[in-house]
Design a protein around this motif. Structure first.
Motif, PDB file in Angstrom:
ATOM      1  N   CYS A  25      -1.827  12.755  -1.915  1.00 46.48           N
ATOM      2  CA  CYS A  25      -0.896  11.990  -1.074  1.00 46.48           C
ATOM      3  C   CYS A  25      -1.551  11.634   0.261  1.00 46.48           C
ATOM      4  CB  CYS A  25       0.375  12.789  -0.822  1.00 46.48           C
ATOM      5  SG  CYS A  25       1.535  12.841  -2.208  1.00 46.48           S
ATOM      6  N   GLY A  26      -2.230  12.602   0.842  1.00 46.21           N
ATOM      7  CA  GLY A  26      -2.910  12.357   2.100  1.00 46.21           C
ATOM      8  C   GLY A  26      -3.984  11.305   1.978  1.00 46.21           C
TER       9      GLY A  26
ATOM     10  N   PRO B  86       1.865   8.863  -8.401  1.00 45.19           N
ATOM     11  CA  PRO B  86       2.760   8.024  -9.202  1.00 45.19           C
ATOM     12  C   PRO B  86       2.390   6.555  -9.021  1.00 45.19           C
ATOM     13  CG  PRO B  86       3.853   8.710  -7.186  1.00 45.19           C
ATOM     14  CD  PRO B  86       2.547   9.443  -7.224  1.00 45.19           C
ATOM     15  N   ILE B  87       2.660   5.758 -10.021  1.00 50.74           N
ATOM     16  CA  ILE B  87       2.362   4.329  -9.915  1.00 50.74           C
ATOM     17  C   ILE B  87       3.583   3.450 -10.172  1.00 50.74           C
ATOM     18  CG2 ILE B  87      -0.084   4.596 -10.486  1.00 50.74           C
ATOM     19  CD1 ILE B  87       0.693   3.538 -13.340  1.00 50.74           C
ATOM     20  N   ASN B  88       4.726   4.051 -10.495  1.00 53.60           N
ATOM     21  CA  ASN B  88       5.930   3.254 -10.713  1.00 53.60           C
ATOM     22  C   ASN B  88       7.165   4.057 -10.299  1.00 53.60           C
ATOM     23  OD1 ASN B  88       6.577   4.966 -12.950  1.00 53.60           O
ATOM     24  ND2 ASN B  88       5.264   3.714 -14.264  1.00 53.60           N
ATOM     25  N   PHE B  89       8.308   3.421 -10.366  1.00 54.89           N
ATOM     26  CA  PHE B  89       9.548   4.050  -9.915  1.00 54.89           C
ATOM     27  C   PHE B  89       9.877   5.318 -10.703  1.00 54.89           C
ATOM     28  CE2 PHE B  89      12.473   1.066  -7.316  1.00 54.89           C
ATOM     29  CZ  PHE B  89      11.419   0.741  -6.479  1.00 54.89           C
TER      30      PHE B  89
ATOM     31  N   GLY C 294       2.716   9.341   1.040  1.00 58.48           N
ATOM     32  CA  GLY C 294       1.569   8.876   0.267  1.00 58.48           C
ATOM     33  C   GLY C 294       1.949   8.477  -1.147  1.00 58.48           C
ATOM     34  N   ALA C 295       2.858   9.225  -1.744  1.00 60.47           N
ATOM     35  CA  ALA C 295       3.316   8.899  -3.094  1.00 60.47           C
ATOM     36  C   ALA C 295       4.036   7.561  -3.115  1.00 60.47           C
ATOM     37  CB  ALA C 295       4.215  10.005  -3.626  1.00 60.47           C
ATOM     38  N   GLY C 296       4.877   7.333  -2.115  1.00 60.84           N
ATOM     39  CA  GLY C 296       5.558   6.043  -2.035  1.00 60.84           C
ATOM     40  C   GLY C 296       4.584   4.896  -1.846  1.00 60.84           C
ATOM     41  N   LEU C 297       3.569   5.109  -1.018  1.00 58.24           N
ATOM     42  CA  LEU C 297       2.553   4.072  -0.808  1.00 58.24           C
ATOM     43  C   LEU C 297       1.772   3.787  -2.087  1.00 58.24           C
ATOM     44  CD1 LEU C 297       1.220   5.144   2.695  1.00 58.24           C
ATOM     45  CD2 LEU C 297       2.357   2.979   2.162  1.00 58.24           C
ATOM     46  N   ALA C 298       1.531   4.814  -2.901  1.00 59.66           N
ATOM     47  CA  ALA C 298       0.811   4.621  -4.156  1.00 59.66           C
ATOM     48  C   ALA C 298       1.566   3.685  -5.097  1.00 59.66           C
ATOM     49  CB  ALA C 298       0.571   5.970  -4.842  1.00 59.66           C
ATOM     50  N   VAL C 299       2.887   3.702  -5.006  1.00 61.07           N
ATOM     51  CA  VAL C 299       3.715   2.822  -5.830  1.00 61.07           C
ATOM     52  C   VAL C 299       3.808   1.426  -5.207  1.00 61.07           C
ATOM     53  CG1 VAL C 299       6.071   2.457  -6.698  1.00 61.07           C
ATOM     54  CG2 VAL C 299       5.026   4.732  -6.815  1.00 61.07           C
ATOM     55  N   VAL C 300       3.945   1.372  -3.878  1.00 62.03           N
ATOM     56  CA  VAL C 300       4.212   0.102  -3.204  1.00 62.03           C
ATOM     57  C   VAL C 300       2.964  -0.751  -3.004  1.00 62.03           C
ATOM     58  CG1 VAL C 300       4.908  -0.916  -0.992  1.00 62.03           C
ATOM     59  CG2 VAL C 300       6.294   0.884  -2.030  1.00 62.03           C
TER      60      VAL C 300
ATOM     61  N   LEU D 242       7.901   8.173  -9.519  1.00 62.29           N
ATOM     62  CA  LEU D 242       8.230   8.540  -8.140  1.00 62.29           C
ATOM     63  C   LEU D 242       9.602   9.194  -8.032  1.00 62.29           C
ATOM     64  CD1 LEU D 242       7.268   8.281  -5.129  1.00 62.29           C
ATOM     65  CD2 LEU D 242       8.574   6.150  -5.043  1.00 62.29           C
ATOM     66  N   GLY D 243      10.492   8.863  -8.977  1.00 64.14           N
ATOM     67  CA  GLY D 243      11.871   9.335  -8.895  1.00 64.14           C
ATOM     68  C   GLY D 243      12.793   8.343  -8.208  1.00 64.14           C
TER      69      GLY D 243
END
Length: 392
Positions: free
Chosen positions: A191-192, A343-346, A283-289, A349-350
């Motif tokens: 994430c970092g 994660p790469i999608n919703f 970081g996880a949210g950024l990986a998806v967005v 990510l949850g």
């Protein structure tokens, strides 16, 4: 390249065991009574807080402890910190932790010196005019808050996540010991790393011409992250990988790679809504967005995305069809993120696709009206829809 002023006054103290110097450093910058602000019990269990307070004792400094900072730090604890600082006549804030702890510390530092509501700084009603000095002992390489002028806080009522900026909250010093990151779980490490890369990409995708020097600086940080992150994930005690990642995180967000060029920040704006609503790791949210944003806007400057693909991810340039190279680079980035456990999608990510209208509707206007490509809220909905269904 655009004209610019560059100001980065933080003293960085880097290396093994340097947290033992924190008392002398705080004293050097005028501390008398220190608020030691930290997150979970891990900082206590690991002995880090004991080492820090021992150093403060040796320097003859008084201190008060305030733990409990959560990821996506809440305004409720900030208000508690402001009250505590006023009661104890605190004159220096020492953040011991990662970006959330540092951001919360910066918010307290500004709030103590303000007669109004702290949230005024984060909703744009007021600018920071004065703040207590802040120092940091960094335990997570990610946000770059140890060298930046920014702070991001989540308002508990409504879970709204917003940021503010001021050179007055830049840390006076930051202690960076890579060994303090050895115990991070692989997911937090990844994430970092994602956050670090996102900070660079927000600057890399620019409409400013003739910025070769900062292009190359951005690419150097990104290439380093691509090389070192998988090593740190698999070998958490690898000092060399951890050291390179830690310094990359600082460089990525003290703006040395962003001066003289327009910047984007739309991906961060979109992600703030995700982590505000779902309380997911930034970081996880950024990986998806971020890959979804890239996929949506790449035609605005195909050659810049092709440049990223070839220089950062080693793709071969297709001169007859540069668009295919650009798309290959975006795919390589998403594949890299998946490979380090992001994660790469919703679904991963949850997040919920039915929440997209809410997420897009809540996005702060300052993000949609600026950047590499100006976005409408309908554009944001489309980017989130891409993010919802992304695959490798």
């Amino acid at each position: 390249m655009d004209s610019f002023n560059y100001f980065s006054p933080t003293e960085f103290v880097f290396g093994d065991g340097r947290e033992s110097e924190v008392g002398a450093l705080a004293k050097k910058y005028g501390a008398g009574r220190v608020l030691v602000h930290y997150g979970s019990g891990s900082a206590v269990k690991s002995g880090l807080i004991d080492r820090v307070t021992r150093s403060l004792d040796e320097a003859g400094l008084k201190y008060t402890l305030l733990g409990g900072v959560q990821p996506n730090p809440r305004d409720t604890l900030v208000y508690k910190g402001i009250e505590l600082c006023r009661k104890e006549n605190i004159d220096f804030i020492l953040a011991v932790g990662g970006g959330s702890v540092i951001d919360s510390s910066k918010a307290i530092a500004a709030g103590v010196c303000y007669d109004g509501d702290l949230w005024d700084f984060y909703c744009g009603k007021a600018q920071i005019q004065k703040a207590l000095p802040v120092g940091t002992v960094l335990t997570i390489a990610a946000s770059g808050s140890e060298g930046s002028s920014s702070s991001v806080i989540t308002k508990q009522d409504g879970m709204v996540k917003r940021g503010t900026h001021s050179d007055l909250i830049r840390p006076k010093f930051s202690v960076l010991d890579p060994r303090l990151t050895f115990t991070l779980p692989a997911y937090q490490t990844a994430c970092g790393a994602t956050d670090i890369m996102a900070h660079v990409f927000e600057r890399y995708f620019t409409n400013t011409k003739e910025v070769e020097i900062t292009d190359r600086l951005c690419e150097a940080v990104l290439i380093t992250m691509v090389k070192e992150t998988p090593i740190a994930v698999k070998q958490p005690g690898n000092y060399g990988a951890r050291a390179n990642i830690m310094w990359a995180g600082t460089i990525a967000h003290n703006d040395i790679v962003g001066v003289g060029r327009s910047q984007d920040w739309n991906s961060h704006g979109i992600e703030h809504e995700l982590s505000g609503l779902y309380d997911c790791a930034h970081g996880a949210g950024l990986a998806v967005v971020m890959p979804a944003w890239m996929q949506y806007v790449y035609k605005h400057d195909v050659m810049r995305f092709a440049q990223m693909a070839t220089r950062v991810f080693g793709c071969q340039m297709d001169f007859e069809n540069p668009e295919s190279t650009a798309l290959e680079g975006i795919h390589a980035f998403r594949k890299f993120l998946h490979g380090i456990g992001m994660p790469i999608n919703f679904a991963q990510l949850g997040a919920k696709e039915e929440d997209i209208p809410t997420l897009a509707g809540n996005m702060a206007e300052k993000y949609t009206t600026r950047g590499f490509v100006k976005l409408t809220r309908d554009d944001v909905r489309r980017i989130l829809t891409i993010a919802a269904h992304a695959e490798i």
